[in-house]
Design an enzyme around this catalytic site. Sequence first.
Site, PDB file in Angstrom:
ATOM      1  N   SER A  44     -12.025 -11.962  29.456  1.00 43.95           N
ATOM      2  CA  SER A  44     -12.994 -11.619  30.506  1.00 43.95           C
ATOM      3  C   SER A  44     -12.328 -10.943  31.853  1.00 43.95           C
ATOM      4  CB  SER A  44     -13.696 -12.852  30.850  1.00 43.95           C
ATOM      5  OG  SER A  44     -14.625 -12.766  31.943  1.00 43.95           O
ATOM      6  N   SER A  75     -17.242 -12.508  28.633  1.00 44.53           N
ATOM      7  CA  SER A  75     -18.506 -13.161  28.960  1.00 44.53           C
ATOM      8  C   SER A  75     -19.455 -13.229  28.098  1.00 44.53           C
ATOM      9  CB  SER A  75     -18.760 -13.019  30.442  1.00 44.53           C
ATOM     10  OG  SER A  75     -19.149 -11.656  30.598  1.00 44.53           O
ATOM     11  N   HIS A  95     -19.347  -3.662  22.591  1.00 46.44           N
ATOM     12  CA  HIS A  95     -20.447  -3.636  23.601  1.00 46.44           C
ATOM     13  C   HIS A  95     -20.116  -2.778  24.836  1.00 46.44           C
ATOM     14  CE1 HIS A  95     -23.613  -4.737  26.562  1.00 46.44           C
ATOM     15  NE2 HIS A  95     -22.685  -5.416  27.211  1.00 46.44           N
ATOM     16  N   HIS A  97     -21.536  -0.186  28.541  1.00 47.34           N
ATOM     17  CA  HIS A  97     -22.630   0.159  29.504  1.00 47.34           C
ATOM     18  C   HIS A  97     -22.668   1.646  29.459  1.00 47.34           C
ATOM     19  CE1 HIS A  97     -23.105  -4.051  31.562  1.00 47.34           C
ATOM     20  NE2 HIS A  97     -23.177  -4.064  30.260  1.00 47.34           N
ATOM     21  N   ASP A 120     -26.908  11.256  10.468  1.00 48.79           N
ATOM     22  CA  ASP A 120     -25.527  10.911   9.801  1.00 48.79           C
ATOM     23  C   ASP A 120     -24.958   9.645   9.740  1.00 48.79           C
ATOM     24  OD1 ASP A 120     -25.486  13.475   8.662  1.00 48.79           O
ATOM     25  OD2 ASP A 120     -24.256  14.419  10.404  1.00 48.79           O
ATOM     26  N   HIS A 171     -30.289  -3.984  29.479  1.00 48.38           N
ATOM     27  CA  HIS A 171     -28.670  -4.169  29.694  1.00 48.38           C
ATOM     28  C   HIS A 171     -28.086  -2.793  28.998  1.00 48.38           C
ATOM     29  CE1 HIS A 171     -25.652  -7.539  28.701  1.00 48.38           C
ATOM     30  NE2 HIS A 171     -25.083  -6.198  29.142  1.00 48.38           N
ATOM     31  N   TYR A 228     -20.708  13.781   1.028  1.00 49.93           N
ATOM     32  CA  TYR A 228     -20.009  14.236   2.183  1.00 49.93           C
ATOM     33  C   TYR A 228     -18.641  13.957   2.402  1.00 49.93           C
ATOM     34  CZ  TYR A 228     -19.267  15.007   7.305  1.00 49.93           C
ATOM     35  OH  TYR A 228     -18.590  15.420   8.377  1.00 49.93           O
TER      36      TYR A 228
HETATM   37 ZN   LIG Z   1     -23.031  -5.842  29.244  1.00 48.63          ZN
END
Ligand SMILES: [Zn+2]
Length: 233
Positions: A44, A75, A95, A97, A120, A171, A228
């Site tokens: 974190s 976090s 994750h 932003h 795709d 978020h 592919y």
């Molecule tokens: Zn976040």
Amino acid sequence: MLKELKEQVCRANLELVRRGVVIYTWGNVSGINREKGLIVIKPSGVDYDGMEPEDMVVVDLESGETIEGSWNPSSDTKTHLELYRAFPSIGGITHTHSINAVAFAQAGLDIPALGTTHADYFYGAIPCTRELSKGEVEEAYESNTGKSIVECIKERGIDPLAVPGIIVKNHGPFSWGKDAAVSVYHAVVMEAISEMAIKTLLLNPQASMAQYVCDKHYMRKHGPNAYYGQGKK
Ligand SMILES: [Zn+2]
């Protein structure tokens, strides 16, 4: 402990910066060892500059306790844990932003499948989760975020590997894959197709793609008769 997984997860975290989808400490990647029931996740609030595999934190899948590491885990660890528990096919989670995917999150909209670049990698729209209640935010926020993702995927009857990402309302994006590196790849693709979708909708708010085009593109890469790339000879 889990030396190789720590190296993979550290490399995947640094790849987020290299690909321009993360600034400051706004992102995290984890990976899992299913046999041992342990995940490895970014610490974190630690700067990406000079981040080493030894900085990664080992967390128990079931208890959520930190098993090894000199830092606190990200976090968002409890969100990652909910996803690993609900979907055994997932091996890594990212994750971020990233700007354009966050725009969909803040608008509370799915990312519609408008073109073949999207199809795709993602078989249909990338869903946006429902809003969390006041109680869900005030108590066990990160776990409830994970639970709202699981609920959304199950309600819509989605195979998490066919649509390897989601938008958490207000978020931002979470993505996943068979390992940490693939989850980062999907995070980068998700940001690119979000930007394409926003520009497309600006030009034509009624833009759409026929289901059979979506089917063709997804299936030629991922279907049972995929052809592919170089494939098997
Ligand atoms: Zn976040």
